[in-house]
Design a protein around this motif. Structure first.
Motif, PDB file in Angstrom:
ATOM      1  N   TYR A 237       0.684  -1.817   0.031  1.00 14.72           N
ATOM      2  CA  TYR A 237       0.205  -0.395   0.064  1.00 14.72           C
ATOM      3  C   TYR A 237       1.092   1.166   0.224  1.00 14.72           C
ATOM      4  N   PHE A 238       2.079   1.238   1.315  1.00 13.46           N
ATOM      5  CA  PHE A 238       2.899   2.541   0.800  1.00 13.46           C
ATOM      6  C   PHE A 238       3.494   2.616  -0.389  1.00 13.46           C
ATOM      7  N   ASN A 239       3.256   1.496  -0.930  1.00 17.61           N
ATOM      8  CA  ASN A 239       5.033   1.465  -1.948  1.00 17.61           C
ATOM      9  C   ASN A 239       6.011   0.978  -2.205  1.00 17.61           C
ATOM     10  N   TYR A 240       5.892   0.555  -0.690  1.00 21.05           N
ATOM     11  CA  TYR A 240       7.580  -0.380  -0.228  1.00 21.05           C
ATOM     12  C   TYR A 240       8.940   0.886  -0.202  1.00 21.05           C
ATOM     13  N   GLN A 241       7.749   2.152   0.715  1.00 17.19           N
ATOM     14  CA  GLN A 241       8.792   3.161   1.052  1.00 17.19           C
ATOM     15  C   GLN A 241       9.794   3.014   1.872  1.00 17.19           C
ATOM     16  N   LEU A 245       8.504  -6.203   3.599  1.00 17.73           N
ATOM     17  CA  LEU A 245       8.301  -6.662   4.704  1.00 17.73           C
ATOM     18  C   LEU A 245       8.741  -8.707   4.242  1.00 17.73           C
ATOM     19  N   GLU A 246       8.769  -9.698   4.753  1.00 18.36           N
ATOM     20  CA  GLU A 246       9.326 -10.438   4.985  1.00 18.36           C
ATOM     21  C   GLU A 246       7.640 -12.121   4.804  1.00 18.36           C
ATOM     22  N   TYR A 247       7.542 -13.054   4.194  1.00 15.85           N
ATOM     23  CA  TYR A 247       6.614 -13.950   4.915  1.00 15.85           C
ATOM     24  C   TYR A 247       6.906 -15.649   4.301  1.00 15.85           C
ATOM     25  N   ARG A 248       6.873 -16.601   4.568  1.00 13.28           N
ATOM     26  CA  ARG A 248       6.617 -17.180   4.386  1.00 13.28           C
ATOM     27  C   ARG A 248       5.499 -17.866   3.379  1.00 13.28           C
ATOM     28  N   LYS A 325       7.237   0.594  11.185  1.00 14.51           N
ATOM     29  CA  LYS A 325       7.108   2.332  10.771  1.00 14.51           C
ATOM     30  C   LYS A 325       6.042   2.144   9.015  1.00 14.51           C
ATOM     31  N   TYR A 326       5.661   1.376   8.657  1.00 16.39           N
ATOM     32  CA  TYR A 326       4.149   0.863   7.883  1.00 16.39           C
ATOM     33  C   TYR A 326       3.110   2.080   8.715  1.00 16.39           C
TER      34      TYR A 326
END
Length: 365
Positions: A237-241, A245-248, A325-326
């Motif tokens: 949503y915040f354009n990865y600024q 974030l990491e996921y499995r 931060k997000y």
């Protein structure tokens, strides 16, 4: 403005929120980029069997209010989750209980089982566990760790158990009774007729659109409503600024078999490292199906990458700092409500997502 709310994502958070706001007389539009409603609880009908397309979903909760809430839309069956572990062809009951201890050591009394575990814990000599491996051995001893935890956990996380932090398993459920019920919760079951029935009931009478990518027409959808409810990835949503974030993630391989019963249980875990999948799900057993055929799904864990589904947030220190931060940015936005597993970067069970959506909806006028 055409709507009070545009809700991005038709999973449980979005569906519950839309239902609650519609009850208050608000006009909602629910959109989803997949070609179906229901998010990860969506079931596909194959040979008359409700196939859990995005992994097994077993509803369980101690919260009577949430249990009554979901049962007001669809009746739940009495399914009880009792997985079996397969280690090199040997079968063990889960969670660790007297059946498991008998299968491992032929012990028959709780005293004998406790003594066996204690003996192995003491023999390990681990006083201050430094990683997941040491933490597990210090809780349940070497036999249980090596046969039932090590391989499964390493596959799940894609890392060696010695490289994983100890806090991942603060405790391991050990029962000194002959009880194979995986969950301790009071209420447990599967919606009769599958989860689509629940989602359809929640979204009844509400306008929905599938196959819609919010980000491709963001300005248009933002302009259609006073408020937006966003249930996708907060970093996207915040354009990865602040970075990604990491996921499995998971790969599901579904197979229809010409047999009425493949493994005799809904969930069988494969706990040895050499088998690349973590478990096989046989979907018909969630609803006590009697169909002539069966559908099984092998679950392969993997690192999340662009284009694959994000399933489990990696809630380690590094990712938690990025998420904070997000979250600050999200809190500054008056127009957008962020909710659900991806928007809150939280591993939620279904009842927790529903509780979160109900709490959020209750704050709205």
């Amino acid at each position: 403005m055409k709507y009070d709310y545009v809700i991005v994502g038709a999973g449980l958070f979005g569906a519950v929120f839309a239902h609650e706001m519609s009850k208050k007389g608000k006009k909602c539009l629910v959109i989803d980029k997949r070609d179906h409603l229901g998010g990860n609880v969506y079931c596909e009908d194959v040979e008359g069997i409700n196939v859990h397309k995005y992994g097994a979903h077993i509803f369980h909760t101690n919260d009577k209010k949430i249990w009554d809430y979901v049962n007001s839309f669809v009746e739940f069956n009495r399914y009880t989750n009792s997985p079996i572990a397969n280690y090199k062809g040997e079968l063990y009951n889960l969670p660790f209980n007297m059946n498991t201890f008998y299968q491992l050591w032929k012990v028959k009394t709780p005293e004998e089982a406790k003594a066996k575990i204690q003996e192995q814990v003491e023999a390990s000599g681990i006083k201050k566990p430094q990683n997941l491996e040491e933490q597990a051995i210090s809780l349940v001893g070497k036999d249980i760790y090596e046969k039932l935890i090590k391989g499964y956990t390493e596959k799940q996380w894609g890392r060696k158990a010695t490289e994983l932090p100890a806090f991942i398993i603060k405790r391991l459920p050990v029962r000194f009774t002959y009880d194979n019920n995986y969950f301790n919760d009071k209420y447990q079951g599967i919606p009769i007729g599958g989860y689509n029935k629940l989602v359809e009931a929640l979204l009844k009478g509400i306008e929905t659109k599938v196959g819609v990518d919010y980000f491709e027409e963001k300005e248009k959808y933002d302009s259609l409503a006073d408020r937006v409810v966003f249930t996708g990835k907060i970093d996207e949503y915040f354009n990865y600024q602040y970075g990604k974030l990491e996921y499995r993630s998971l790969d599901f391989q579904h197979e229809t078999l010409d047999t009425p019963n493949y493994q005799g249980n809904a969930v069988v875990n494969y706990t040895e490292a050499d088998i690349p999948f973590t478990r096989i799900i046989e979907h018909k057993h969630f609803e006590f199906g009697k169909q002539d055929k069966t559908v099984i799904t092998r679950e392969y864990p993997k690192e999340w990458e662009e284009g694959s589904e994000p399933y489990y947030p990696v809630n380690d220190k590094k990712n938690s700092e990025v998420y904070q931060k997000y979250k600050k940015l999200a809190e500054q936005s008056d127009k957008v409500i962020f909710g659900g597993r991806l928007a809150e970067y939280k591993y939620y069970d279904m009842h927790q997502v529903i509780a979160s959506a109900l709490a959020r909806a209750s704050k709205e006028e």
